[in-house]
Design an enzyme around this catalytic site. Structure first.
Site, mmCIF file in Angstrom:
data_model
loop_
_atom_site.group_PDB
_atom_site.id
_atom_site.type_symbol
_atom_site.label_atom_id
_atom_site.label_comp_id
_atom_site.label_asym_id
_atom_site.label_seq_id
_atom_site.Cartn_x
_atom_site.Cartn_y
_atom_site.Cartn_z
ATOM 1 N N TRP A 168 -12.001 51.144 44.671
ATOM 2 C CA TRP A 168 -12.697 52.357 44.237
ATOM 3 C C TRP A 168 -11.820 53.594 44.240
ATOM 4 C CZ3 TRP A 168 -11.935 55.503 48.296
ATOM 5 C CH2 TRP A 168 -11.821 54.923 49.567
ATOM 6 N N ASN A 169 -10.613 53.525 44.821
ATOM 7 C CA ASN A 169 -9.892 54.794 44.997
ATOM 8 C C ASN A 169 -9.241 55.302 43.707
ATOM 9 O OD1 ASN A 169 -8.023 52.733 45.178
ATOM 10 N ND2 ASN A 169 -6.777 53.729 46.739
ATOM 11 N N LYS A 192 -13.529 42.794 37.433
ATOM 12 C CA LYS A 192 -14.631 43.131 38.348
ATOM 13 C C LYS A 192 -14.252 44.411 39.093
ATOM 14 C CE LYS A 192 -15.765 42.885 42.498
ATOM 15 N NZ LYS A 192 -16.517 44.108 42.733
ATOM 16 N N PRO A 193 -14.829 45.543 38.675
ATOM 17 C CA PRO A 193 -14.485 46.798 39.341
ATOM 18 C C PRO A 193 -15.215 46.923 40.676
ATOM 19 C CG PRO A 193 -16.088 47.198 37.600
ATOM 20 C CD PRO A 193 -15.797 45.719 37.577
ATOM 21 N N ALA A 194 -14.801 47.914 41.466
ATOM 22 C CA ALA A 194 -15.469 48.151 42.746
ATOM 23 C C ALA A 194 -16.928 48.537 42.497
ATOM 24 C CB ALA A 194 -14.755 49.253 43.499
ATOM 25 N N GLY A 245 -6.697 45.823 46.588
ATOM 26 C CA GLY A 245 -7.706 46.128 47.602
ATOM 27 C C GLY A 245 -7.123 45.935 48.980
ATOM 28 N N SER A 246 -7.982 45.667 49.924
ATOM 29 C CA SER A 246 -7.534 45.571 51.313
ATOM 30 C C SER A 246 -6.784 44.259 51.565
ATOM 31 C CB SER A 246 -8.749 45.650 52.238
ATOM 32 O OG SER A 246 -9.601 44.565 51.967
ATOM 33 N N GLU A 267 -2.022 43.517 45.334
ATOM 34 C CA GLU A 267 -1.619 44.891 45.695
ATOM 35 C C GLU A 267 -2.525 45.301 46.841
ATOM 36 O OE1 GLU A 267 0.812 46.638 44.474
ATOM 37 O OE2 GLU A 267 1.347 45.400 42.767
ATOM 38 N N LEU A 268 -1.977 45.292 48.058
ATOM 39 C CA LEU A 268 -2.853 45.409 49.237
ATOM 40 C C LEU A 268 -2.625 46.721 49.985
ATOM 41 C CD1 LEU A 268 -2.467 41.678 50.308
ATOM 42 C CD2 LEU A 268 -4.133 42.689 48.752
ATOM 43 N N CYS A 301 -3.372 54.211 48.640
ATOM 44 C CA CYS A 301 -2.693 53.132 49.380
ATOM 45 C C CYS A 301 -1.270 53.502 49.761
ATOM 46 C CB CYS A 301 -2.713 51.854 48.550
ATOM 47 S SG CYS A 301 -2.004 52.092 46.915
ATOM 48 N N GLU A 397 -4.646 52.090 57.940
ATOM 49 C CA GLU A 397 -4.721 53.192 56.982
ATOM 50 C C GLU A 397 -5.897 54.081 57.368
ATOM 51 O OE1 GLU A 397 -5.587 50.431 53.731
ATOM 52 O OE2 GLU A 397 -4.072 51.498 52.592
HETATM 53 P P1 NAP Z 1 -11.681 45.963 49.344
HETATM 54 O O1 NAP Z 1 -12.815 46.126 50.273
HETATM 55 O O2 NAP Z 1 -10.671 44.940 49.656
HETATM 56 O O3 NAP Z 1 -12.323 45.698 47.919
HETATM 57 C C1 NAP Z 1 -11.543 45.619 46.747
HETATM 58 C C2 NAP Z 1 -12.323 44.897 45.682
HETATM 59 O O4 NAP Z 1 -12.516 43.545 46.096
HETATM 60 C C3 NAP Z 1 -13.718 45.464 45.435
HETATM 61 O O5 NAP Z 1 -14.014 45.370 44.074
HETATM 62 C C4 NAP Z 1 -14.589 44.525 46.263
HETATM 63 O O6 NAP Z 1 -15.945 44.480 45.864
HETATM 64 C C5 NAP Z 1 -13.888 43.212 45.969
HETATM 65 N N1 NAP Z 1 -14.232 42.122 46.877
HETATM 66 C C6 NAP Z 1 -14.544 42.161 48.178
HETATM 67 N N2 NAP Z 1 -14.822 40.904 48.635
HETATM 68 C C7 NAP Z 1 -14.668 40.071 47.589
HETATM 69 C C8 NAP Z 1 -14.813 38.671 47.398
HETATM 70 N N3 NAP Z 1 -15.156 37.851 48.400
HETATM 71 N N4 NAP Z 1 -14.587 38.159 46.173
HETATM 72 C C9 NAP Z 1 -14.234 38.960 45.161
HETATM 73 N N5 NAP Z 1 -14.100 40.292 45.273
HETATM 74 C C10 NAP Z 1 -14.296 40.847 46.472
HETATM 75 O O7 NAP Z 1 -10.876 47.346 49.175
HETATM 76 P P2 NAP Z 1 -11.456 48.778 48.874
HETATM 77 O O8 NAP Z 1 -12.061 49.309 50.124
HETATM 78 O O9 NAP Z 1 -12.257 48.763 47.618
HETATM 79 O O10 NAP Z 1 -10.092 49.564 48.533
HETATM 80 C C11 NAP Z 1 -9.283 50.139 49.492
HETATM 81 C C12 NAP Z 1 -8.091 49.247 49.800
HETATM 82 O O11 NAP Z 1 -7.356 49.013 48.616
HETATM 83 C C13 NAP Z 1 -7.120 49.903 50.750
HETATM 84 O O12 NAP Z 1 -6.700 48.961 51.702
HETATM 85 C C14 NAP Z 1 -5.952 50.302 49.857
HETATM 86 O O13 NAP Z 1 -4.728 50.404 50.520
HETATM 87 C C15 NAP Z 1 -5.974 49.215 48.855
HETATM 88 N N6 NAP Z 1 -5.279 49.631 47.645
HETATM 89 C C16 NAP Z 1 -4.060 49.087 47.378
HETATM 90 C C17 NAP Z 1 -3.370 49.490 46.256
HETATM 91 C C18 NAP Z 1 -2.017 48.911 45.949
HETATM 92 O O14 NAP Z 1 -1.576 49.056 44.819
HETATM 93 N N7 NAP Z 1 -1.367 48.244 46.872
HETATM 94 C C19 NAP Z 1 -3.928 50.425 45.374
HETATM 95 C C20 NAP Z 1 -5.169 50.946 45.666
HETATM 96 C C21 NAP Z 1 -5.848 50.523 46.811
HETATM 97 P P3 NAP Z 1 -17.107 44.822 46.956
HETATM 98 O O15 NAP Z 1 -16.787 46.185 47.459
HETATM 99 O O16 NAP Z 1 -18.367 44.690 46.186
HETATM 100 O O17 NAP Z 1 -17.027 43.838 48.082
#
Ligand code: NAP
Length: 498
Positions: A168-169, A192-194, A245-246, A267-268, A301, A397
């Protein structure tokens, strides 16, 4: 909320809601509701008011999107590279033309100030333009005499149907970095977006439709992450998953992809250090930190999470930083101040928890330190010093407008502390000593390093991390390779008769 307030809120949103804001998912070239008819409400982080709904989809709808993608893929990979590129470039151009509308959508659903949302749209569009130019240049290789009597030919082929799961960020940038290279090299993609920021991804699907994207080539599914994720990871037809994502969710999806031996790009999370050496230009270091840290309210991130200054310049750096941060204005994203609200309740709670814990364990408060007087999810720009090692803020983070500033005595200590993390996404440092600049850049264990530079993102550079910050890269030619396979054809060498 009373009825009158509700009506006023509705009127406010209706005026602000742009035409591009679609409230259905996009599958196989059709705008659709969930089979169950269920929806999810989307909230404006500045007001916590409902700004619309999207379908709550699951496994069945995902299966249909995959089938449509398989069919679209067959034709798309045969389209000449320059024709594919032309469509990708048109999509980037349309994003720029619609940047104001897209920015309003992003600010409504994500909370960031309007000027930052607009910058993100243009930045996202730059990936479409960059890959449109780069993908037609993909070449293979021929080794006619590498092996006696054999002609070795290597071509690059699209990997097939791909899936993108985004956070979502940065709701547009994270989609653009996956979708642009995929389309450009000849791959279909299911996005699949956030759940809190689906409208920007749906708007991109709408623009893709307008530039003539074939049905099924792009699908955008909203809904139940676990159900959609299970279908995408277990389907043998999906050949690659690109996830941002995370680290925790990335680890799970990586394991889930093993059953079908899918390629993954992850990309975590990060825990970026920011080092200020005694010979640094302190004003430049403050400016670099402001850019790297306070964009998107610190929900980045690659945002510096551990800021360390040499003990001889520590007080001076802290004072200059406090002076700058104290000038930051805070308000709803649509009012376009320096800082908006945090994007979700979960993130607001996390930032609060991190600061509270650090203060309870002996950190010194320099500025801010709690929720903003505007209430809701607004948080004060904050500086803490001397946060004890082991506090959540030093090892996770914080994802908020909070600077945790500590001191170091020498280069060795600075490097050891900077690298003392399982993450390795980004790292920054400031020095005016050329030899030290090389040394530190070499020794930082990180996929990306800002050497006297706080803004490192560009489509021409490989974005990504090492250690537990991920696998693979986005942007640059490295980002193209994620969506390609090498194919080797061996033929008997036919030599010309004399
Ligand atoms: P997240 O909780 O890991 O969620 C990311 C995406 O994954 C969301 O769309 C989420 O949907 C989905 N997801 C969760 N569980 C899933 C599953 N079992 N199957 C399929 N999809 C699933 O991360 P976030 O809180 O949205 O984003 C913040 C994190 O992203 C931070 O850790 C940040 O550092 C990281 N990030 C990294 C980068 C990079 O380039 N390295 C860039 C931006 C952000 P739901 O929310 O519906 O579960």
């Amino acid at each position: 909320m009373g009825l009158q307030e509700n009506i006023e809120a509705g009127a406010h949103v209706a005026v602000k809601r742009p035409a591009l804001m679609r409230q259905q998912a996009f599958i196989a070239g059709h705008w659709c509701d969930a089979d169950s008819g269920e929806t999810m409400a989307i909230i404006d982080p500045a007001t916590q008011r409902n700004i619309g709904h999207v379908p709550l989809m699951g496994g069945e709808e995902t299966t249909r999107a995959i089938a449509a993608a398989v069919s679209a893929q067959r034709d798309w990979e045969r389209v000449p590279a320059r024709e594919r590129a032309a469509m990708v470039a048109r999509l980037g151009q349309l994003m720029v033309e619609q940047a104001d509308e897209l920015a309003v959508i992003m600010t409504l659903e994500q909370g960031k100030p309007l000027h930052q949302a607009r910058q993100e749209v243009v930045y996202g569009a730059s990936y479409f333009k960059w890959y449109a130019a780069e993908a037609p240049r993909i070449t293979g290789a021929v080794h006619p005499v590498a092996d006696p009597g054999k002609h070795i030919e290597i071509t690059k082929i699209p990997i097939g149907v791909t899936a993108a799961i985004t956070p979502w960020n940065f709701p547009i940038a994270t989609v653009a970095r996956k979708l642009a290279p995929a389309l450009a090299v000849g791959c279909a993609q299911i996005v699949k977006p956030a759940p809190t920021t689906p409208f920007t991804a749906l708007a991109i699907a709408h623009l893709a439709e307008r530039v003539g994207c074939p049905a099924g080539l792009i699908s955008v599914l909203t809904g139940d992450a676990a159900a959609i994720g299970a279908e995408l990871t277990s389907s043998a037809d999906v050949r690659m998953l690109s996830f941002t994502g995370s680290t925790a969710i990335g680890r799970k999806l990586y394991a889930d992809c093993a059953s079908t031996i899918k390629k993954v790009a992850l990309e975590l999370g990060g825990n970026a250090p920011f080092l200020v050496f005694e010979d640094a230009d302190l004003d430049a270091a403050v400016d670099g930190l402001m850019t790297a840290k306070f964009r998107n309210m610190g929900q980045v991130c690659i945002a510096p999470n551990r800021v360390m200054a040499h003990e001889s310049v520590f007080d001076d750096f802290r004072d200059r930083l406090r002076e700058k941060i104290a000038t930051l204005t805070v308000g709803p994203g649509l009012d376009d101040r320096d800082q908006g609200p945090l994007a979700t309740q979960t993130n607001f709670d996390k930032v609060r928890r991190h600061v509270k814990e650090a203060l309870e364990r002996g950190a010194t408060l320099v500025l801010g330190g709690g929720p903003h007087e505007l209430g809701g999810w607004f948080y004060q720009p904050t500086i803490l010093t001397d946060v004890p090692r082991g506090c959540s803020m030093t090892c996770e983070e914080t994802f908020g407008p909070v600077v945790a500033l500590s001191r170091f005595a020498n280069e060795k200590e600075a490097i050891a502390t900077a690298n003392d993390t399982p993450y390795g996404l980004a790292a920054y440092f400031y020095t005016s000593d050329v030899a030290r600049e090389r040394r530190i850049a070499d020794r930082l264990q990180s996929g990306m390093v800002g050497a006297n530079c706080g803004a490192i993102g560009t489509p021409a550079a490989p974005f990504g991390g090492i250690k537990q910050s991920g696998i693979g890269r986005e942007g640059s030619t490295f980002g193209l390779e994620e969506f390609l396979e090498a194919k080797y054809i061996c033929r008997p060498l036919i030599t010309a008769a004399d």
